[in-house]
Design an enzyme around this catalytic site. Structure first.
Site, PDB file in Angstrom:
ATOM      1  N   GLY A 100      14.792  24.403   0.783  1.00 12.07           N
ATOM      2  CA  GLY A 100      14.362  23.196   0.520  1.00 12.07           C
ATOM      3  C   GLY A 100      14.101  22.912  -1.050  1.00 12.07           C
ATOM      4  N   HIS A 151      -1.805  29.470  -4.198  1.00 12.11           N
ATOM      5  CA  HIS A 151      -1.012  29.778  -2.765  1.00 12.11           C
ATOM      6  C   HIS A 151      -1.872  30.959  -2.103  1.00 12.11           C
ATOM      7  CE1 HIS A 151       3.159  28.077  -2.361  1.00 12.11           C
ATOM      8  NE2 HIS A 151       2.984  27.948  -3.897  1.00 12.11           N
ATOM      9  N   GLU A 157      -4.891  31.526  -2.127  1.00 10.11           N
ATOM     10  CA  GLU A 157      -5.976  31.111  -1.419  1.00 10.11           C
ATOM     11  C   GLU A 157      -5.668  30.096  -0.180  1.00 10.11           C
ATOM     12  OE1 GLU A 157      -9.304  27.645  -2.542  1.00 10.11           O
ATOM     13  OE2 GLU A 157      -8.996  28.984  -4.028  1.00 10.11           O
ATOM     14  N   ASP A 200       8.497  35.130  -0.255  1.00 14.77           N
ATOM     15  CA  ASP A 200       8.530  33.966  -0.945  1.00 14.77           C
ATOM     16  C   ASP A 200       8.428  34.197  -2.678  1.00 14.77           C
ATOM     17  OD1 ASP A 200       8.181  31.284  -1.249  1.00 14.77           O
ATOM     18  OD2 ASP A 200       6.251  31.004  -0.360  1.00 14.77           O
TER      19      ASP A 200
END
Length: 177
Positions: free
Chosen positions: A15, A56, A58, A89
């Site tokens: 994406g 990210h 958290e 990621d």
């Protein structure tokens, strides 16, 4: 649309920036019901990136084991204990880290694909789809875009599920059902 019961072995989630791809990938990993490992490729070169990384972390919550792999992605993935679901990621940051360090992209990709074939549990990889925008103005930008496209194609070929996410909505490109 999410995929329950770990119905995949290797998944690639593509994406654009802020498309919802990471959130979608996290949910795929959660739905496996397995202990979760997050392999982070980002590096905090400045305060803004440090804040993004913290946000990210958290958002994911404390029930993820986080491993840092800005360059040594294949080696880190190979060390994950069996019986865990893994989220990588992201491949885009990993690729940029390799390029900035002057590493051999083809060798890094080959090592990643070899490890992906061997990891016993489900693995979800997140990557940006860069080929839908403007042609980059600089040679470096075009080289990066081309390398990212090749990496995405190779990982997609190795994956049994490929999903494109836009505006938070998934479009299954490969391995639906």
């Amino acid at each position: 649309m999410c995929f329950s019961n770990g119905n995949f072995r290797r998944a690639l989630i593509l994406g654009g920036a802020r498309s919802g791809k990471s959130r979608f990938a996290e949910e795929m990993v959660r739905q496996t019901g397995l202990p979760r490992v997050y392999i982070a490729t980002a590096q905090a070169f400045d305060g803004e990136m440090a804040a993004r990384i913290a946000m990210h972390r958290e958002d994911r919550g404390p029930d993820w084991e986080t491993l840092e792999a800005p360059e040594a992605l294949a080696a880190t993935l190979a060390e994950v204990e069996p019986g865990r679901a893994v989220l990588v990621d992201c491949l885009t940051l990993w690729l940029s880290n390799l390029m900035l360090a002057g590493r051999d992209i083809a060798a890094g990709t080959e090592a990643l694909l070899a490890v992906l074939a061997e990891v016993p549990g489900p693995v979800v990889l997140v990557s940006n789809e860069l080929g839908m925008g403007l042609v980059p103005e600089t040679a470096l930008g075009r080289t990066f875009r081309d390398a990212q496209g090749r990496l995405n194609q190779q990982v997609a070929a190795a994956a049994d599920r490929v999903v494109f996410v836009a505006a938070g909505l998934p479009l299954v490109l490969k391995g639906g059902g």
